[in-house]
Write an enzyme that holds these catalytic residues in place. Structure first.
Site, short mmCIF file in Angstrom:
data_model
loop_
_atom_site.label_atom_id
_atom_site.label_comp_id
_atom_site.label_asym_id
_atom_site.label_seq_id
_atom_site.Cartn_x
_atom_site.Cartn_y
_atom_site.Cartn_z
N TYR A 1 -1.07 0.72 10.30
CA TYR A 1 -0.25 1.74 9.66
C TYR A 1 0.72 2.38 10.66
O TYR A 1 0.34 2.70 11.80
CB TYR A 1 -1.11 2.83 9.02
N LEU B 1 -2.65 5.31 -8.78
CA LEU B 1 -1.71 5.72 -9.84
C LEU B 1 -0.88 4.54 -10.33
O LEU B 1 -0.12 4.66 -11.30
CB LEU B 1 -0.79 6.83 -9.34
N PHE C 1 4.74 5.74 -12.12
CA PHE C 1 5.86 6.59 -11.70
C PHE C 1 6.83 5.87 -10.76
O PHE C 1 7.77 6.46 -10.26
CB PHE C 1 5.31 7.85 -11.01
N GLU D 1 7.93 2.37 -11.44
CA GLU D 1 8.69 1.31 -12.11
C GLU D 1 9.03 1.72 -13.54
O GLU D 1 8.32 2.51 -14.16
CB GLU D 1 7.89 0.01 -12.12
#
Length: 287
Positions: free
Chosen positions: A46, A202, A206, A208
């Site tokens: 990361y 999720l 929110f 696509e």
């Protein structure tokens, strides 16, 4: 055993996302702990191999007792970036690499042990016997307490289980990516006492704009009015309702959204509404 009903994912805390300062990270660590979220999910890659170290500095600044929190990290992906001289993205699960990766993560996170180590992605070249020997040694030395995998399918997990217990599997699962509950992945984990974690819980609702997400947004608008909670809480509760006891990995860095997560403890999604969300996602009724 993971202490919280959700896990804080830190992938976007560093340069791959919000690029938070050390002080901002420390603030969020303390905020999450105050809301009963004690587990933090990392991977060595990361931030191009930089986020673990930043988090470790923030953890020191937050002045949190090590035994109060849990640290998860992943290894195995060899990521192409400035920090590493790789010419192509690949996987490495040799004894030398796993051992070196664990010691580097311990140094970055400024800790003596990792609560959970996950193998980040399955590799065709993975030697299960060698992995088992390495993990057993690291556990014996107290460097890691728990072991699992990430993104492994049942047959890939079963191969490892022949040589060493697998306690966790972090997979992609959400209302828009529900296939693990229909293709046997979650059933396998339930059968073998493997704790599932869900990244991107999720989904694409929110992110696509397509027929699937439009159907879900229309339904969520009604459910928000009915339950008087946010769409995020509804979607997370949909995951938590599954009997395999999935733990979502939440990637938000927004303090208001973190504080809103406490509503998960008091909210219960009715059975018909749970199926309504699945139906809206599939675009047809259940069989």
């Amino acid at each position: 055993m993971i202490k919280s009903n959700v896990i804080a994912g830190v992938m976007n805390w560093g340069v791959w996302g919000k690029n938070l300062s050390i002080s901002e990270m420390a603030e969020r660590i303390n905020c999450l702990i105050s809301e009963g979220i004690y587990c933090f999910d990392h991977a060595d890659i990361y931030g191009g191999y930089s986020t673990e170290e930043s988090f470790g500095n923030a953890l020191q600044k937050a002045n949190v007792a090590r035994e109060k929190i849990q640290l998860i990290t992943k290894c195995g992906i060899q990521y192409v970036c400035e920090a590493k001289p790789h010419t192509i993205k690949h996987y490495d699960y040799s004894k030398e690499h796993i051992t070196a990766a664990v010691h580097q993560s311990l140094k970055n996170l400024k800790t003596d042990y990792l609560d959970i180590l996950l193998l980040h992605r399955p590799s065709p070249l993975l030697q299960a016997e060698e992995v088992a020997e390495t993990i057993t040694q690291l556990k014996k030395e107290g460097k890691i307490l728990g072991f699992g995998v990430s993104n492994f399918l049942p047959h890939q997990t079963a191969l490892l289980q022949r040589y060493i217990p697998v306690d966790y599997n972090q997979i992609q699962f959400s209302a828009t990516h529900y296939h693990p509950m229909t293709n046997g992945e979650l059933d396998y984990m339930k059968l073998h006492d493997i704790q599932p974690m869900a990244w991107n819980p999720l989904g694409s609702v929110f992110r696509e704009e397509n027929e699937q997400t439009n159907r879900l947004k229309m339904l969520l608008a009604d459910l928000i009015l009915k339950y008087e909670v946010s769409a995020e809480i509804i979607l997370l509760t949909w995951i938590l309702r599954h009997p395999s006891k999935i733990i979502p990995v939440i990637g938000t860095t927004n303090l208001d959204r973190i504080l809103n997560l406490k509503k998960l403890l008091d909210f219960e999604l009715e059975t018909e509404d749970w199926f309504a969300i699945w139906t809206a996602s599939m675009g047809h009724r259940v069989p």
